[in-house]
Each structure stands twice: as structure tokens, then as C-alpha cells.
Motif scaffolding. Sequence first.
Motif, PDB file in Angstrom:
ATOM      1  N   GLU A  93       0.798  -1.226   0.000  1.00  0.00           N
ATOM      2  CA  GLU A  93       0.000   0.000   0.000  1.00  0.00           C
ATOM      3  C   GLU A  93       0.832   1.279   0.000  1.00  0.00           C
ATOM      4  O   GLU A  93       0.383   2.304  -0.482  1.00  0.00           O
ATOM      5  N   ARG A 120     -12.985  -3.018  -3.077  1.00  0.00           N
ATOM      6  CA  ARG A 120     -12.828  -1.564  -2.979  1.00  0.00           C
ATOM      7  C   ARG A 120     -12.776  -1.165  -1.498  1.00  0.00           C
ATOM      8  O   ARG A 120     -11.921  -0.394  -1.080  1.00  0.00           O
ATOM      9  N   LYS A 121     -13.677  -1.737  -0.705  1.00  0.00           N
ATOM     10  CA  LYS A 121     -13.709  -1.439   0.734  1.00  0.00           C
ATOM     11  C   LYS A 121     -12.435  -1.922   1.420  1.00  0.00           C
ATOM     12  O   LYS A 121     -11.861  -1.200   2.241  1.00  0.00           O
ATOM     13  N   ARG A 124      -9.607   0.487   0.568  1.00  0.00           N
ATOM     14  CA  ARG A 124      -9.777   1.769   1.280  1.00  0.00           C
ATOM     15  C   ARG A 124      -9.468   1.612   2.759  1.00  0.00           C
ATOM     16  O   ARG A 124      -8.768   2.438   3.345  1.00  0.00           O
ATOM     17  N   ASP A 125     -10.013   0.559   3.376  1.00  0.00           N
ATOM     18  CA  ASP A 125      -9.796   0.336   4.804  1.00  0.00           C
ATOM     19  C   ASP A 125      -8.315   0.145   5.131  1.00  0.00           C
ATOM     20  O   ASP A 125      -7.871   0.480   6.224  1.00  0.00           O
ATOM     21  N   LEU A 130      -6.740   5.037  -3.672  1.00  0.00           N
ATOM     22  CA  LEU A 130      -7.717   4.429  -4.576  1.00  0.00           C
ATOM     23  C   LEU A 130      -8.565   5.500  -5.237  1.00  0.00           C
ATOM     24  O   LEU A 130      -9.121   6.368  -4.559  1.00  0.00           O
ATOM     25  N   ASP A 132     -11.864   5.865  -7.694  1.00  0.00           N
ATOM     26  CA  ASP A 132     -12.998   5.137  -8.263  1.00  0.00           C
ATOM     27  C   ASP A 132     -13.254   5.625  -9.681  1.00  0.00           C
ATOM     28  O   ASP A 132     -13.244   6.828  -9.949  1.00  0.00           O
TER      29      ASP A 132
END
Length: 147
Positions: A93, A120-121, A124-125, A130, A132
Amino acid sequence: MFGKARLAFTNGVLSTQWLSRALEDAGIKVGQRDKIRAELQRPGSKIRAYLHGEVPDVLTSLMKRAKAEGGTVRLALYELGDDELCKAIIDAEDVVEVILSNSGRDEQTKAWDAGNAPFRKRLRDAGVVLTDRLFNNNHIGHNKFAV
């Protein structure tokens, strides 16, 4: 390999004749969606390995190289339905940025972006940068590249 550039291709699920025979050999009937999905997600699956080709190795090697050399990997994806790739992105990341399109509408639930939404979650978490790329119709952004 061209200098430091690598490219890889998948064999994709559109190899229908080969895939239907391989599923039959694995004891899975065409139409058994849950069993097919499970087989495609199972690490060590010969079907999975054939379909994804060298793509996972190329992507993970890019992320390792970015970490080692202080670079950044930018991924543009239209589908992210793979736990191993998602984990590799999360593990990198600090050197990866992702543009993730929406997946299409789920045929059974009619939910929009049902395929990509959980990934996606997770990204992000985990703090992955990210972006979209979401369409408000039946289209998807058909991106598939890493730089």
C-alpha cells in the motif's frame, strides 16, 4: 521482457471449450456458478493458474521492485475479484495507487458493482490510494494495466 518492462497476458474465461473440459475433469458442471467461482479462487488450482498466466507474478514483481527501488506502481483495473492480488496490493500500500472501475450489475441480486465493492472497501480500509472510476449505466471501464 523488454529491458525493465514486462508484459503478461491472461488466458481469460473466454477460452470456453478448454474451460468446459477442465471443469468437467475437476468434477464441476458448467452452470455450477458457486463451484466454478470457488475453483477460480482456490490457490493451487490448475484451472486458475492456466487462466491467470504470468499476470500475478508480473504484478507482484512490480510491487516488490517499487519497494526496493523507491518507486510507485499504478494499477488500473476493471475487475478485482482475487483475494491474493488484493492482499498483494494491500501489502504494498505504501508504493501502489489503484484506479478501480465498477463491476457490472449482478445478474441474480441486481446489485450494482457487487463484484468490486468488497475489494474496494478492503483497499480503502487498508489505506491504499484508490480512485474510483464509476459509471452510472451498464458500462464498465475496461482498464487492465500497471505502470
